[in-house]
Write an enzyme that holds these catalytic residues in place. Structure first.
Site, mmCIF file in Angstrom:
data_model
loop_
_atom_site.group_PDB
_atom_site.id
_atom_site.type_symbol
_atom_site.label_atom_id
_atom_site.label_comp_id
_atom_site.label_asym_id
_atom_site.label_seq_id
_atom_site.Cartn_x
_atom_site.Cartn_y
_atom_site.Cartn_z
ATOM 1 N N ALA A 37 -13.206 9.152 21.388
ATOM 2 C CA ALA A 37 -14.231 8.968 22.752
ATOM 3 C C ALA A 37 -15.304 8.411 22.237
ATOM 4 O O ALA A 37 -16.146 7.537 23.219
ATOM 5 C CB ALA A 37 -14.213 10.332 23.231
ATOM 6 N N ASP A 38 -15.960 8.818 21.162
ATOM 7 C CA ASP A 38 -17.312 8.115 20.732
ATOM 8 C C ASP A 38 -17.180 6.811 20.498
ATOM 9 O O ASP A 38 -18.134 6.021 20.430
ATOM 10 C CB ASP A 38 -17.833 9.035 19.403
ATOM 11 N N MET A 39 -15.842 6.270 20.227
ATOM 12 C CA MET A 39 -15.852 5.013 19.898
ATOM 13 C C MET A 39 -15.330 4.073 20.949
ATOM 14 O O MET A 39 -15.664 2.736 21.169
ATOM 15 C CB MET A 39 -14.783 4.679 18.715
ATOM 16 N N PRO A 97 -18.149 3.254 23.913
ATOM 17 C CA PRO A 97 -19.155 2.021 23.717
ATOM 18 C C PRO A 97 -18.545 0.704 23.913
ATOM 19 O O PRO A 97 -19.073 -0.329 24.301
ATOM 20 C CB PRO A 97 -19.685 2.280 22.225
#
Length: 415
Positions: A183-185, A188
């Site tokens: 999700a963090d990657m 973005p």
């Protein structure tokens, strides 16, 4: 064409980076690798949260606990590449004016505060737009800029809410957290797509705009590419572990010394698999003679494949399958995968190092996995090792603040 003589696609653009942790900093890292000048704004009282992520690298090599002031978190070393670092206490009364000065010099602002925080600090889109109507302002948050204020999100929270944890694993397994911060990657990447789209629209209109990306929406949109309700209605097991039975044979199988991935979905591939197994007669057996039959009897087929592959080393299974034209690969650990000659040659993974202390370990991290025929990619040789490292370069040389102004603001804790 000698790409080394070419510029990067986003050279000439300037980004004001208000982001912290991973999701936002990865968005600005991509922009930096594509050539934009990124000015990373950090709180002078501690800086980016990633500065405190273990492990660290420094004069004693790689350590779990920071021992020296110049030990640098490998997370920060990775995410801070190619960025100029300035310090600014956004809660100080003077911060709004300094932020406006930065925005007037810029093309893009990226922030990943929880919803409402940037506006409350006076650095939200309306403040940026007032300073520069052409600004492209990207908000990357857990649940979207229109979510109730204060909703905080981390990768594991988004994985849980998106359904992704119940997409992997066997039917009765507990939820499975994806091992990379997906999700963090992912969010973005969508943010950069939005920024580049807004820049193209600005070429036509001259006007900037606000881009709003949610981590939950980004990951859930990926989960939604599979039609879960349709598969449930058809009685098909939608959750997948090492194999995907609705595509059988498709997935990961055990060998004597490791694991191998293979795909034999179509008839030609399936017949090749059976020949590689030394059992071409399986292609005539009614349970395995067609694609639908193989799916209907996936358990039995997978048992037969595993019974064969478990007797052989990975290298031999790969050799036999490749000889029959069956797509296959050994299942590798990340350390080995990052050193694949193909990704190294394309700079899709790149070495990093402490600016003062060389490491005996090959510290390798993400590059820019895009190739251009008329441009290059890569990171400027700049890194904010200390908080506010480039204050003079940006506040004095770019914005025109005097040394006395900067010293006074630092004395007040604004910088």
């Amino acid at each position: 064409m000698d790409l080394s003589t070419l510029g990067r696609p986003l050279e000439g653009l300037r980004v004001i980076d208000l982001t912290r942790a991973l999701a936002g900093p990865y968005a600005t890292l991509l922009l930096a690798g594509l050539g934009a000048q990124v000015i990373k704004v950090e709180d002078p009282r501690g800086g980016d949260l990633a500065r405190e992520n273990s492990p660290y690298v420094g004069r004693d090599g790689i350590v779990v606990e920071r021992k020296h002031d110049d030990d640098v978190s490998i997370s920060h070393l990775t995410r801070g590449r190619g960025k100029h670092g300035v310090s600014l206490n956004l809660k100080a009364p003077e911060a709004a004016g300094i932020f406006a000065d930065l925005v007037r010099s810029a093309d893009i602002v990226v922030e990943n505060f929880s919803a409402g925080t940037a506006d409350r600090l006076g650095v939200g889109y309306e403040a940026a737009k007032a300073a520069n109507p052409a600004i492209i302002y990207c908000s990357l948050s857990g649940f979207g800029a229109d979510a109730p204020e204060g909703g905080k999100a981390m990768d594991v929270i988004i994985q849980a809410l998106s359904g992704a944890m119940f997409a992997s694993g066997d039917h009765d397994d507990p939820p499975v957290r994806i091992g990379v911060p997906i999700a963090d990657m992912l969010a973005p990447v969508f943010s950069v797509i939005g920024i580049l789209s807004a820049l193209e629209q600005r070429h036509r209109t001259g006007v900037g705009q606000h881009i709003d990306v949610s981590m939950l929406g980004a990951l859930t949109s990926f989960v939604a590419i599979e039609n879960w309700s349709a598969m449930a209605a058809a009685g098909m097991g939608a959750r997948t572990g090492l194999t995907v039975r609705r595509l059988s044979p498709f997935g990961v199988f055990e060998c004597a010394d490791g694991y191998v991935a293979l795909v034999a979905v179509h008839e030609k591939m399936a017949q090749g698999l059976f020949r590689a197994m030394g059992a071409p007669e399986l292609g005539e057996e009614p349970r395995f003679a067609s694609r639908d039959a193989r799916v209907a009897n996936a358990h039995a087929l997978e048992d037969r494949i595993n019974a064969w592959s478990r007797t052989l080393p990975v290298a031999e299974v790969v050799r036999l399958l490749e000889a029959e034209g069956v797509p296959t690969a050994p299942v590798r650990h990340p350390e080995e995968a990052l050193l694949d000659a193909r990704v190294v040659a394309r700079e899709e993974t790149m070495p990093i190092a402490h600016p003062s202390y060389p490491s005996t370990v090959d510290l390798r991290t993400a590059g820019i996995p895009i190739r251009f025929s008329g441009a290059t990619t890569g990171f400027d040789d700049v890194l904010p090792v200390s908080i506010g490292e480039h204050n003079a370069d940006i506040y004095r040389d770019l914005l025109g603040y005097s040394d006395a102004d900067i010293a006074a603001l630092q004395a007040k804790g604004v910088m």
